[in-house]
Design a protein around this motif. Structure first.
Motif, PDB file in Angstrom:
ATOM      1  N   SER A  25      42.557  17.134  33.189  1.00  0.00           N
ATOM      2  CA  SER A  25      41.968  18.144  32.327  1.00  0.00           C
ATOM      3  C   SER A  25      42.510  17.984  30.913  1.00  0.00           C
ATOM      4  O   SER A  25      43.703  17.726  30.728  1.00  0.00           O
ATOM      5  N   GLN A  37      38.846  23.058  30.434  1.00  0.00           N
ATOM      6  CA  GLN A  37      39.954  23.636  31.199  1.00  0.00           C
ATOM      7  C   GLN A  37      39.454  24.813  32.032  1.00  0.00           C
ATOM      8  O   GLN A  37      39.828  24.977  33.200  1.00  0.00           O
ATOM      9  N   ARG A  39      36.392  25.311  33.158  1.00  0.00           N
ATOM     10  CA  ARG A  39      35.572  24.827  34.263  1.00  0.00           C
ATOM     11  C   ARG A  39      36.443  24.387  35.434  1.00  0.00           C
ATOM     12  O   ARG A  39      36.122  24.652  36.598  1.00  0.00           O
ATOM     13  N   GLY A  40      37.548  23.698  35.115  1.00  0.00           N
ATOM     14  CA  GLY A  40      38.457  23.286  36.183  1.00  0.00           C
ATOM     15  C   GLY A  40      39.048  24.475  36.914  1.00  0.00           C
ATOM     16  O   GLY A  40      39.126  24.494  38.153  1.00  0.00           O
ATOM     17  N   LEU A  41      39.462  25.495  36.171  1.00  0.00           N
ATOM     18  CA  LEU A  41      40.015  26.698  36.796  1.00  0.00           C
ATOM     19  C   LEU A  41      38.961  27.415  37.638  1.00  0.00           C
ATOM     20  O   LEU A  41      39.260  27.920  38.728  1.00  0.00           O
ATOM     21  N   GLU A  42      37.735  27.434  37.141  1.00  0.00           N
ATOM     22  CA  GLU A  42      36.669  28.105  37.895  1.00  0.00           C
ATOM     23  C   GLU A  42      36.404  27.386  39.209  1.00  0.00           C
ATOM     24  O   GLU A  42      36.191  28.030  40.252  1.00  0.00           O
ATOM     25  N   ARG A  43      36.424  26.070  39.186  1.00  0.00           N
ATOM     26  CA  ARG A  43      36.204  25.320  40.429  1.00  0.00           C
ATOM     27  C   ARG A  43      37.328  25.576  41.431  1.00  0.00           C
ATOM     28  O   ARG A  43      37.123  25.452  42.633  1.00  0.00           O
ATOM     29  N   GLU A  44      38.514  25.907  40.933  1.00  0.00           N
ATOM     30  CA  GLU A  44      39.637  26.226  41.809  1.00  0.00           C
ATOM     31  C   GLU A  44      39.637  27.695  42.228  1.00  0.00           C
ATOM     32  O   GLU A  44      40.577  28.160  42.868  1.00  0.00           O
ATOM     33  N   ARG A  45      38.605  28.426  41.829  1.00  0.00           N
ATOM     34  CA  ARG A  45      38.446  29.849  42.137  1.00  0.00           C
ATOM     35  C   ARG A  45      39.502  30.710  41.441  1.00  0.00           C
ATOM     36  O   ARG A  45      39.754  31.838  41.854  1.00  0.00           O
ATOM     37  N   ARG A  46      40.065  30.220  40.372  1.00  0.00           N
ATOM     38  CA  ARG A  46      41.010  31.000  39.565  1.00  0.00           C
ATOM     39  C   ARG A  46      40.197  31.647  38.445  1.00  0.00           C
ATOM     40  O   ARG A  46      40.270  31.288  37.275  1.00  0.00           O
ATOM     41  N   GLU A  49      41.752  33.487  35.196  1.00  0.00           N
ATOM     42  CA  GLU A  49      42.256  32.521  34.224  1.00  0.00           C
ATOM     43  C   GLU A  49      41.104  31.762  33.570  1.00  0.00           C
ATOM     44  O   GLU A  49      41.149  31.460  32.367  1.00  0.00           O
ATOM     45  N   ALA A  50      40.078  31.454  34.354  1.00  0.00           N
ATOM     46  CA  ALA A  50      38.927  30.741  33.804  1.00  0.00           C
ATOM     47  C   ALA A  50      38.248  31.570  32.723  1.00  0.00           C
ATOM     48  O   ALA A  50      37.898  31.057  31.650  1.00  0.00           O
TER      49      ALA A  50
END
Length: 583
Positions: A25, A37, A39-46, A49-50
């Motif tokens: 990222s 950044q 998008r990565g957090l959203e894919r991790e279901r965070r 933070e997303a």
């Protein structure tokens, strides 16, 4: 082999790829970096933070259409459709035909009852292949809300043209046929749906509604066999509520197993049409235990907000609503609700509230954790939470006192014995910690490697203590023990365990014991491991760097500098290395 055809390739490099296979990222502060950044957090279901990252991207570039669209979707998920409309509207003001912005705007507008806006923007979203099917399903649902069943059928069939296996489209189509009185067509759609998904419980419930045959309802009930069957019925009810079919939603909940969330929702649905029945269900829901009740749906925000207003003196609706909003990242409202809760007599409530307040009000959290222990003295879980709290607050003595008492009161509970070992290690008693771990028998489970990590740390700490006292044989024994993977700790050894840290420390002991040959053999083994697995993760790469540097081979020096420039070991290990003259 494909049928009679033999497919082969003689070149060993035939399937080699040149595209990048390692991804990372971006860490910059530009709008695009912040968006990626997020998008990565959203894919991790965070998701909380997303959302913060998306908003930071919007601050950096107020017209970042993709960040505005994603922020709109996440705020819709949080149950804040008005706020979502603001973000999506800003995106559309820049790019009025953007498919994602139109879709999210349509969904948020529908939540607010602005159906004309919803239909307009969903129509634009449906021009995109990505959103065509889901936008048509949304439009079909709106048509049912407006009692235009022919239009609902039309939109559902359009959705199926794009995605012939769309379960959502088939469910809406079946309902549209039923409401229009086309029972035969509805039955055929339900048959198709069950062929596609034999575990579609909504299809079976729809079949029951078609003929109201009690056997059909029992067949539907009999096939809902999950651990949380009430959640399946709540999902059905939410589907019918979205379509404006409150009676069907109530019928689904009346068929569901008795559960507090089911009863609260049923009371909410009946509040206008049958106030006395609603009051009875609400009273029954409030009398039930809150144990293992974890509401989470956006739709349930309205349910518990209503229950809170209907029973302002009852702490349970406030607690349930707080859990939902906490999960949605709406922390200020969560705090207000937790502070409103009075006279709760449920230990998990105090654990939850303590966890919420711990970061900003640790003293208040401690009081809640202790209250949980007081209320549920016969359970080990509240003790486990209290021990962990003391360790996080660096209150090692208090943690050890609670851990010793808990382990004595619940000698068969593995988590408490692990807590005892961890607190003993924290107060500087590694030998006793290791002895406790020798008595643990943990079943394998996801995360059991944490227990083995504690075992390693305890035995390495014992070895370091022996090295400081020049007790070299005892140090070797403890360090060798730390390399083991005892079966009773619940995890097995990896294919090539990385024991370079222990081996390097053991080599120092052998040097002191005059066994130079053994020391040299260990260093060579460390070098071989480091070079063999160079492309893999290097948790103990620092010790590989020490060996590469010490052996002095010209081709190893650059790699040694690279490894030594990465993460360093703990201060305790660095001190031993300094004393031994290794660094």
């Amino acid at each position: 082999r494909l049928g009679d055809k033999l497919v082969y390739e003689s070149s060993p490099k035939a399937n080699d790829l040149e595209r990048p296979l390692r991804f990372s990222s971006p860490s910059g502060s530009s709008a695009e970096s912040l968006y990626l950044q997020a998008r990565g957090l959203e894919r991790e279901r965070r998701l909380t933070e997303a959302l913060e990252k998306y908003l930071a991207a919007i601050d950096a570039e107020p017209l970042h259409v993709r960040a505005l669209s994603r922020a709109a979707e996440l705020t819709t998920r949080r149950g804040e459709p008005a706020r979502a409309l603001g973000y999506a509207g800003r995106a559309l003001s820049v790019s009025m035909y953007d498919a994602e912005a139109n879709y999210v705007y349509g969904v948020a507008a529908r939540r607010l009852g602005r159906l004309t806006d919803a239909k307009e923007t969903l129509g634009w979203a449906a021009r995109s292949a990505q959103f065509k099917s889901v936008a048509q399903v949304q439009a079909a649902e709106i048509a049912i809300l407006e009692r235009d069943y022919g239009r609902a059928e039309e939109y559902a069939l359009r959705a199926l043209e794009t995605d012939a296996r769309s379960v959502n489209a088939l469910e809406v189509l079946a309902v549209a046929h039923r409401l229009a009185g086309r029972k035969a067509e509805a039955g055929r759609v339900l048959d198709r749906l069950l062929d596609l998904d034999p575990l579609d419980h909504l299809a079976r419930f729809e079949r029951y509604i078609l003929d109201r045959n009690p056997k059909g309802l029992e067949a539907c009930r009999g096939l809902i066999r999950s651990e949380l069957p009430h959640e399946t019925w709540l999902e059905m009810a939410a589907f019918y509520v979205r379509l404006g079919l409150g009676d069907d939603a109530a019928a689904a909940l009346q068929a569901a197993p008795i559960h507090p969330t089911v009863l609260y929702t049923l009371a909410f649905l009946l509040r206008d049409g049958s106030p006395s029945e609603s009051a009875a269900w609400l009273e029954k829901a409030s009398a039930m235990s809150p144990n293992l009740v974890f509401p989470f749906r956006e739709e349930e925000i309205a349910v518990f907000s209503w229950a809170l207003a209907a029973r302002p003196a009852d702490w349970k609706p406030k607690y349930f609503l707080a859990l939902i909003l906490w999960g949605k990242g709406r922390l200020e409202e969560t705090q207000d609700l937790f502070e409103m809760c009075e006279n709760a007599d449920f230990a998990p409530f105090y654990i939850a509230r303590g966890s919420f307040f711990e970061r900003d009000a640790p003293v208040r959290a401690a009081a809640d954790y202790k209250k949980a222990v007081e209320l549920d003295a016969g359970s080990w879980r509240a003790r486990h939470i209290l021990i962990a709290y003391h360790l996080r607050q660096n209150e090692k003595t208090e943690a050890l006192a609670v851990a010793r008492q808990a382990a004595a009161d619940f000698p068969a509970e593995v988590p408490l014995r692990i807590d005892l070992a961890e607190t003993l290690l924290a107060v500087g008693q590694p030998a006793e910690a290791a002895a406790v771990l020798d008595t643990v028998a943990a079943l394998p489970y996801e995360g059991a490697s944490d227990i083995h990590g504690l075992y390693v740390r305890a035995n390495v700490a014992s070895g370091l203590a022996a090295m400081k006292n020049s007790a070299w044989p005892a140090a070797v024994e403890a360090l060798e023990k730390s390399k083991l993977y005892p079966e009773q700790l619940g995890t097995g050894a990896p294919f090539h365990a990385d024991s370079r840290m222990q081996d390097y420390l053991i080599s120092l002991c052998f040097d002191k014991m005059g066994e130079n040959g053994k020391a040299a053999a260990l260093r060579q083994a460390i070098r071989d491991y480091t070079l063999t697995y160079w492309d893999e993760a290097q948790p103990h790469g620092y010790f590989g760097g020490l060996v590469l540097e010490k052996l002095g081979k010209r081709e190893d020096r650059l790699k040694a500098r690279e490894l030594l420039g990465r993460g360093r070991p703990s201060p305790e290990i660095l001190e031993v290395l300094r004393i031994s003259g290794s660094r």
